[in-house]
Design a protein around this motif. Structure first.
Motif, short mmCIF file in Angstrom:
data_model
loop_
_atom_site.label_atom_id
_atom_site.label_comp_id
_atom_site.label_asym_id
_atom_site.label_seq_id
_atom_site.Cartn_x
_atom_site.Cartn_y
_atom_site.Cartn_z
N THR A 74 2.88 27.91 -9.90
CA THR A 74 1.54 28.16 -9.37
C THR A 74 1.51 27.94 -7.86
O THR A 74 0.90 28.72 -7.12
CB THR A 74 0.52 27.23 -10.05
OG1 THR A 74 0.52 27.48 -11.46
CG2 THR A 74 -0.88 27.48 -9.51
N THR A 81 0.42 34.38 -1.97
CA THR A 81 -0.87 35.04 -1.82
C THR A 81 -1.51 34.71 -0.48
O THR A 81 -2.02 35.59 0.22
CB THR A 81 -1.82 34.61 -2.96
OG1 THR A 81 -1.20 34.88 -4.22
CG2 THR A 81 -3.13 35.37 -2.89
N ALA A 107 2.58 41.21 -8.77
CA ALA A 107 1.65 41.17 -9.90
C ALA A 107 2.15 42.02 -11.06
O ALA A 107 1.95 41.68 -12.24
CB ALA A 107 0.27 41.64 -9.45
N ALA A 112 1.02 37.70 -18.05
CA ALA A 112 -0.44 37.76 -17.91
C ALA A 112 -1.04 36.48 -17.34
O ALA A 112 -1.92 36.54 -16.47
CB ALA A 112 -1.08 38.08 -19.26
N GLU A 113 -0.56 35.31 -17.80
CA GLU A 113 -1.18 34.06 -17.35
C GLU A 113 -0.92 33.82 -15.87
O GLU A 113 -1.79 33.31 -15.14
CB GLU A 113 -0.68 32.87 -18.19
CG GLU A 113 0.80 32.55 -18.08
CD GLU A 113 1.64 33.35 -19.06
OE1 GLU A 113 2.82 32.99 -19.24
OE2 GLU A 113 1.12 34.34 -19.62
N ARG A 115 -0.29 36.27 -13.66
CA ARG A 115 -1.04 37.32 -12.95
C ARG A 115 -2.48 36.88 -12.72
O ARG A 115 -3.07 37.14 -11.67
CB ARG A 115 -1.00 38.63 -13.74
CG ARG A 115 -1.49 39.84 -12.94
CD ARG A 115 -1.41 41.12 -13.75
NE ARG A 115 -0.08 41.27 -14.33
CZ ARG A 115 0.14 41.41 -15.63
NH1 ARG A 115 -0.87 41.38 -16.48
NH2 ARG A 115 1.36 41.56 -16.08
N HIS A 116 -3.02 36.16 -13.68
CA HIS A 116 -4.38 35.62 -13.51
C HIS A 116 -4.40 34.61 -12.38
O HIS A 116 -5.34 34.59 -11.57
CB HIS A 116 -4.85 34.97 -14.82
CG HIS A 116 -6.14 34.23 -14.67
ND1 HIS A 116 -7.37 34.87 -14.55
CD2 HIS A 116 -6.41 32.89 -14.59
CE1 HIS A 116 -8.32 33.97 -14.41
NE2 HIS A 116 -7.77 32.76 -14.44
N GLU A 117 -3.37 33.75 -12.28
CA GLU A 117 -3.31 32.78 -11.19
C GLU A 117 -3.27 33.49 -9.84
O GLU A 117 -3.88 33.05 -8.86
CB GLU A 117 -2.06 31.91 -11.34
CG GLU A 117 -2.07 30.99 -12.55
CD GLU A 117 -2.99 29.80 -12.37
OE1 GLU A 117 -3.47 29.58 -11.24
OE2 GLU A 117 -3.24 29.10 -13.36
N ASP A 119 -4.52 36.46 -9.11
CA ASP A 119 -5.81 37.09 -8.83
C ASP A 119 -6.92 36.06 -8.57
O ASP A 119 -7.86 36.33 -7.82
CB ASP A 119 -6.25 37.98 -10.01
CG ASP A 119 -5.33 39.17 -10.20
OD1 ASP A 119 -4.69 39.58 -9.20
OD2 ASP A 119 -5.22 39.68 -11.33
N ALA A 120 -6.78 34.88 -9.18
CA ALA A 120 -7.88 33.92 -9.15
C ALA A 120 -7.76 32.87 -8.06
O ALA A 120 -8.63 31.99 -7.95
CB ALA A 120 -7.99 33.23 -10.52
N THR A 121 -6.71 32.91 -7.25
CA THR A 121 -6.55 31.88 -6.23
C THR A 121 -7.74 31.85 -5.28
O THR A 121 -8.29 32.88 -4.91
CB THR A 121 -5.25 32.09 -5.43
OG1 THR A 121 -5.14 31.05 -4.46
CG2 THR A 121 -5.25 33.43 -4.71
N SER A 122 -8.15 30.64 -4.92
CA SER A 122 -9.31 30.46 -4.04
C SER A 122 -8.89 30.14 -2.60
O SER A 122 -9.71 29.65 -1.81
CB SER A 122 -10.20 29.34 -4.58
OG SER A 122 -10.70 29.67 -5.86
#
Length: 230
Positions: A74, A81, A107, A112-113, A115-117, A119-122
């Motif tokens: 992660t 990213t 990506a 899948a899990e 790829r979500h990390e 896309d979802a990074t803040s």
């Protein structure tokens, strides 16, 4: 840590070095004993890893060896990213497109899990202090660096004086408030820094400059007291 994870970490560690590195250094980085390190090196060599060296001499992973795709953590995904987003906002359209394409390729091969990390990074990049002046010269400057070509530069200095000179481009620096190009200047017979927003024109000549770019970069970094960036 499993043995498989330890071997992957050892490969990653070896990839960071361009020159032979001692076993004690590798063992310290990995938090293992020298005996375990030697055993792991032997295991990797037996599995086909092109690692040159021996105990007491040092080890080097040959550049022609390609690792299979590795799983990203992660934290590694966050670093990728954040870096790609910074490039997309701070550089010219060509590099920005490259950064977005890089993220898309990563990506596409992630489970899948993860790829979500991605896309979802803040982690976000704020607005740059520098405006876009001079960005149009970045692609030509990068190409001149890669091909080690001389270029004719027309430049306006801080006092407003305009000069034309032949330069050997070898570096680019990206800062929040400015973008700075570095080159050997034939007029001054020394390395000089040029703000991109003051460059009026930049045209590669097609003629190769006589020194290697990395040699120019090394001399400049030593003169400026700059620690090498890996």
């Amino acid at each position: 840590m499993s043995r498989a994870e330890r071997l992957l970490d050892l490969m990653q560690c070896l990839r960071r070095y361009r020159h032979p590195v001692g076993g004690a250094t590798l063992a310290a980085e990995l938090g293992i004993s020298l005996r375990t390190l030697y055993r792991d090196i032997a295991s990797l060599q037996a599995q086909g890893a092109h690692i040159d060296g021996e105990p007491g001499v040092g080890y080097l992973l040959r550049p022609d060896f390609t690792l299979p795709p590795l799983m990203f953590s992660t934290t590694e995904l966050e670093a990728l990213t954040l870096g790609a987003r910074w490039v997309a906002k701070r550089t010219d359209p060509e590099l920005a497109r490259g950064a977005r394409d890089l993220l898309a390729k990563i990506a596409a091969v992630l489970p899948a899990e993860l790829r979500h990390e991605l896309d979802a990074t803040s982690l976000l990049i704020g607005p740059a202090d520098a405006d876009g002046a001079g960005l149009e010269h970045l692609p030509a400057w990068r190409r001149a660096m890669r091909e080690e070509q001389k270029a004719v530069l027309r430049y306006r200095d801080a006092q407003g004086d305009v000069s034309e000179r032949v330069v050997w481009p070898f570096a680019l620096g990206f800062f929040d408030r400015a973008r700075v190009a570095v080159a050997w200047c034939e007029l001054r017979q020394a390395s000089r820094h040029f703000r991109l927003d003051r460059i009026q024109s930049f045209k590669p000549t097609g003629e190769r400059y006589p020194r290697r770019r990395l040699a120019l970069l090394k001399d400049w970094a030593a003169h400026e007291g700059i620690v090498r960036q890996d």
